[in-house]
Design an enzyme around this catalytic site. Structure first.
Site, PDB file in Angstrom:
ATOM      1  N   LYS A 152      -2.919   4.891  -2.588  1.00 27.73           N
ATOM      2  CA  LYS A 152      -3.883   5.645  -1.727  1.00 27.73           C
ATOM      3  C   LYS A 152      -4.240   6.750  -2.396  1.00 27.73           C
ATOM      4  O   LYS A 152      -3.545   7.414  -3.353  1.00 27.73           O
ATOM      5  CB  LYS A 152      -3.328   6.077  -0.295  1.00 27.73           C
ATOM      6  CG  LYS A 152      -3.068   5.009   0.673  1.00 27.73           C
ATOM      7  CD  LYS A 152      -4.453   4.578   1.119  1.00 27.73           C
ATOM      8  CE  LYS A 152      -4.158   3.556   2.103  1.00 27.73           C
ATOM      9  NZ  LYS A 152      -5.337   3.271   2.884  1.00 27.73           N
ATOM     10  N   GLU A 168     -11.075   0.886  -3.683  1.00 29.47           N
ATOM     11  CA  GLU A 168     -11.591   0.596  -2.286  1.00 29.47           C
ATOM     12  C   GLU A 168     -12.066   1.509  -1.674  1.00 29.47           C
ATOM     13  O   GLU A 168     -11.585   2.644  -1.704  1.00 29.47           O
ATOM     14  CB  GLU A 168     -10.184  -0.028  -1.534  1.00 29.47           C
ATOM     15  CG  GLU A 168     -10.313  -0.541  -0.193  1.00 29.47           C
ATOM     16  CD  GLU A 168      -8.956  -1.102   0.334  1.00 29.47           C
ATOM     17  OE1 GLU A 168      -7.922  -1.134  -0.511  1.00 29.47           O
ATOM     18  OE2 GLU A 168      -8.953  -1.091   1.566  1.00 29.47           O
ATOM     19  N   ASP A 208     -14.076  -2.030   2.526  1.00 25.47           N
ATOM     20  CA  ASP A 208     -13.122  -1.976   3.752  1.00 25.47           C
ATOM     21  C   ASP A 208     -13.754  -1.441   4.835  1.00 25.47           C
ATOM     22  O   ASP A 208     -14.388  -2.472   5.505  1.00 25.47           O
ATOM     23  CB  ASP A 208     -11.685  -1.351   3.414  1.00 25.47           C
ATOM     24  CG  ASP A 208     -10.902  -1.201   4.574  1.00 25.47           C
ATOM     25  OD1 ASP A 208     -11.209  -1.784   5.567  1.00 25.47           O
ATOM     26  OD2 ASP A 208      -9.708  -0.481   4.535  1.00 25.47           O
ATOM     27  N   ASP A 242      -7.205   2.947  -3.223  1.00 23.91           N
ATOM     28  CA  ASP A 242      -7.979   2.997  -1.968  1.00 23.91           C
ATOM     29  C   ASP A 242      -8.192   4.395  -1.412  1.00 23.91           C
ATOM     30  O   ASP A 242      -7.049   5.204  -1.247  1.00 23.91           O
ATOM     31  CB  ASP A 242      -7.122   2.333  -0.624  1.00 23.91           C
ATOM     32  CG  ASP A 242      -7.949   2.089   0.465  1.00 23.91           C
ATOM     33  OD1 ASP A 242      -8.951   2.502   0.537  1.00 23.91           O
ATOM     34  OD2 ASP A 242      -7.427   1.551   1.529  1.00 23.91           O
ATOM     35  N   LYS A 284      -0.982  -0.872  -4.405  1.00 28.15           N
ATOM     36  CA  LYS A 284      -2.187  -0.109  -3.908  1.00 28.15           C
ATOM     37  C   LYS A 284      -1.925   1.295  -3.713  1.00 28.15           C
ATOM     38  O   LYS A 284      -0.955   1.557  -3.085  1.00 28.15           O
ATOM     39  CB  LYS A 284      -2.748  -0.727  -2.732  1.00 28.15           C
ATOM     40  CG  LYS A 284      -3.971  -0.105  -2.143  1.00 28.15           C
ATOM     41  CD  LYS A 284      -4.742  -0.673  -1.038  1.00 28.15           C
ATOM     42  CE  LYS A 284      -4.797  -0.104   0.276  1.00 28.15           C
ATOM     43  NZ  LYS A 284      -5.670  -0.947   1.187  1.00 28.15           N
ATOM     44  N   SER A 298       0.919  -1.171  -0.022  1.00 26.08           N
ATOM     45  CA  SER A 298      -0.111  -0.025   0.108  1.00 26.08           C
ATOM     46  C   SER A 298       0.804   1.271  -0.153  1.00 26.08           C
ATOM     47  O   SER A 298       1.857   1.351   0.787  1.00 26.08           O
ATOM     48  CB  SER A 298      -0.911  -0.065   1.198  1.00 26.08           C
ATOM     49  OG  SER A 298      -1.701   1.209   1.404  1.00 26.08           O
ATOM     50  N   LYS A 353     -10.403  -7.370   6.936  1.00 29.45           N
ATOM     51  CA  LYS A 353      -9.379  -6.958   8.209  1.00 29.45           C
ATOM     52  C   LYS A 353      -9.993  -7.579   9.465  1.00 29.45           C
ATOM     53  O   LYS A 353     -11.016  -7.388   9.968  1.00 29.45           O
ATOM     54  CB  LYS A 353      -9.184  -5.723   8.151  1.00 29.45           C
ATOM     55  CG  LYS A 353      -8.362  -5.082   7.108  1.00 29.45           C
ATOM     56  CD  LYS A 353      -8.278  -3.432   7.436  1.00 29.45           C
ATOM     57  CE  LYS A 353      -7.573  -2.647   6.523  1.00 29.45           C
ATOM     58  NZ  LYS A 353      -7.878  -1.240   6.361  1.00 29.45           N
ATOM     59  N   GLY A 384      -4.509  -4.672   5.537  1.00 25.59           N
ATOM     60  CA  GLY A 384      -3.351  -4.568   6.556  1.00 25.59           C
ATOM     61  C   GLY A 384      -3.775  -3.011   7.402  1.00 25.59           C
ATOM     62  O   GLY A 384      -4.209  -2.271   6.963  1.00 25.59           O
TER      63      GLY A 384
HETATM   64  O1  SMG Z   1      -0.681  -2.746   6.823  1.00 20.66           O
HETATM   65  O2  SMG Z   1      -0.005  -2.610   4.797  1.00 20.66           O
HETATM   66  C1  SMG Z   1      -0.606  -2.145   5.623  1.00 20.66           C
HETATM   67  C2  SMG Z   1      -1.478  -0.791   5.595  1.00 20.66           C
HETATM   68  C3  SMG Z   1      -2.440  -1.045   4.400  1.00 20.66           C
HETATM   69  O3  SMG Z   1      -3.390   0.836   3.564  1.00 20.66           O
HETATM   70  C4  SMG Z   1      -3.289   0.033   4.192  1.00 20.66           C
HETATM   71  N1  SMG Z   1      -4.430   0.144   5.455  1.00 20.66           N
HETATM   72  O4  SMG Z   1      -7.601   1.567   4.441  1.00 20.66           O
HETATM   73  O5  SMG Z   1      -6.728  -0.367   3.757  1.00 20.66           O
HETATM   74  C5  SMG Z   1      -6.520   0.915   4.497  1.00 20.66           C
HETATM   75  C6  SMG Z   1      -5.329   1.248   5.324  1.00 20.66           C
HETATM   76  C7  SMG Z   1      -5.899   1.692   6.772  1.00 20.66           C
HETATM   77  C8  SMG Z   1      -4.608   2.025   7.679  1.00 20.66           C
HETATM   78  S1  SMG Z   1      -4.080   3.714   7.019  1.00 20.66           S
HETATM   79  C9  SMG Z   1      -3.114   4.292   8.345  1.00 20.66           C
HETATM   80 MG    MG Z   2      -8.485   0.523   3.082  1.00 23.80          MG
END
Ligand code: SMG
Ligand code: MG
Length: 384
Positions: A173, A224, A249, A199, A171, A145, A273, A301
């Site tokens: 953001k 996402e 999510d 995402d 992925k 991510s 998750k 994650g």
């Molecule tokens: O653990 O690789 C990881 C983070 C993956 O992007 C990630 N998590 O919305 O999926 C999500 C985010 C939530 C945490 S953002 C601080």
């Molecule tokens: Mg997410």
């Protein structure tokens, strides 16, 4: 098993680089860890001592979800732990959910407690978590991510680094103002074969549908959580307007929510998750609901330490996890992990094979990074 005590710890771990999403920037990982100790009846009828670890994925501030670290500490101490102690000998991982069901919400806190009890039970029985959950793989493909970067050239450099390391899926953001240009730049640089998804962490509204439709031409695996957590109906409406599959999510807080989302047409893919749905056992039920409906799942994650990362790798090895998850190597976030590090081998992370989680905190690092600790017992908190 019977719980003797429950130790709560807040650990603070430095992140290698800031992680920016549509809702904020993380510069440090703050996690609540739960350690249970107790005993259970062994095969010969004798009492066997055991212990297990849980990790709560709530963040320090309530920005991703309503839960946050200090709230998780309080609800565990005042409402979850007393219910488990009161259950005496009757505590099993399967019963943690029902025992705590009277407490509304707080799924991340409940998940951490359940994870610790599950780890303790499986360690006592010598069974790896992956085997217990029904895993069918010994390694899982690893996606990464990528946070919002200051500029597109910097994004391309960061993505290039991850691809050099071997990550099999990227992925990105996204957020208002960081959508088409960065995603198109990555697609153009690496071509159509790159497994690419985005995402939004709930940053858009249905009024943004025309903008999100423009992502359709970029061949994404999925988008996402484009809309708000409680907006299933509008997600369904948006899904009908997009060719890119909508993945949920934040909205999927239980197997029931997953079933509702699928029924409504709000999710063609689900990010599973365990913390968000109340634990690994409910996460498996989300997987089962999705598989029964032909919906793909992947493991999300929450910047977990090696404890949560170990458990996520085990979950991601279930048969329905057909898309690469956010189960990256420890080095994605940490110079040094709390446990032995998870490493990337040929784009994959190995599923631990030892009993329970198969990993434990390195004692010196645990001591160094613990900023607060309290032990709860059937008689109340011990010290603080
Ligand atoms: O653990 O690789 C990881 C983070 C993956 O992007 C990630 N998590 O919305 O999926 C999500 C985010 C939530 C945490 S953002 C601080
Ligand atoms: Mg997410």
């Amino acid at each position: 098993m019977r719980l003797r005590d429950i130790e709560l710890r807040i650990v603070r771990m430095p992140l290698r680089s800031p992680f920016r999403t549509s809702f904020g920037v993380e510069t440090e990982k703050v996690a609540l860890l739960v350690r249970v100790r107790g005993d259970l009846r062994g095969p010969g009828g004798d009492r066997v001592e055991t212990g297990g670890w849980g990790e709560c994925v709530a963040m320090e501030e309530p920005l991703y979800s309503a839960e946050y670290v200090a709230g998780a500490v309080q609800v565990t101490r005042d409402f979850l732990a007393p219910r488990l102690f009161a259950a005496g000998d009757a505590v099993t991982a399967e019963r943690v959910g029902p025992l705590l069901a009277g407490v509304v919400g707080h799924r991340m806190a409940k998940a951490a407690v359940e994870m610790a009890v599950l780890d303790a039970e499986l360690r006592a029985r010598g069974v790896p978590l992956a085997e217990h959950l029904g895993a069918v793989r010994d390694r899982v493909p690893s996606g990464v991510s990528v946070g919002i970067q200051p500029s597109v050239p910097e994004l391309l450099d960061v993505v290039a680094g991850y691809l050099d390391e071997g990550y099999v899926r990227i992925k990105l953001k996204i957020a208002p103002g960081w959508v088409l240009e960065p995603v198109r730049a990555v697609r153009e640089r690496w071509g159509d074969d790159l497994l690419l998804q985005v995402d939004a962490n709930a940053a858009f509204t249905l009024a943004d549908a025309p903008l999100l439709q423009r992502l359709d031409e970029l061949g994404l695996l999925l988008i996402e959580q484009p809309l708000a957590e409680d907006d299933l109906v509008q997600h369904a409406e948006l899904a009908r307007m997009l060719r890119t599959p909508v993945c949920l999510d934040e909205s999927v807080v239980s197997a029931r929510a997953a079933a509702d989302a699928i029924r409504l047409g709000a999710a063609r893919v689900i990010n599973v998750k365990p913390g968000r749905v109340g634990g690994y056992l409910e996460a498996r039920r989300v997987h089962d609901v999705a598989v029964a409906n032909g919906v793909a799942v992947w493991c999300g994650g929450m910047l977990e330490t090696g404890l949560g990362r170990a458990a996520n790798a085990a979950l991601a090895a279930l048969p329905g996890f057909t898309l690469p998850g956010d189960v990256s190597a420890s080095s994605r976030f940490y110079e040094t992990d709390l446990t032995r590090p998870f490493v990337l081998e040929d784009g994959h992370v190995a599923v631990p094979t030892g009993p329970g989680l198969g990993v434990e905190p390195v004692p010196e690092l645990l001591a160094e990074w613990t900023s607060w600790r309290q032990v709860l017992s059937p008689d109340g908190p011990v010290g603080g």
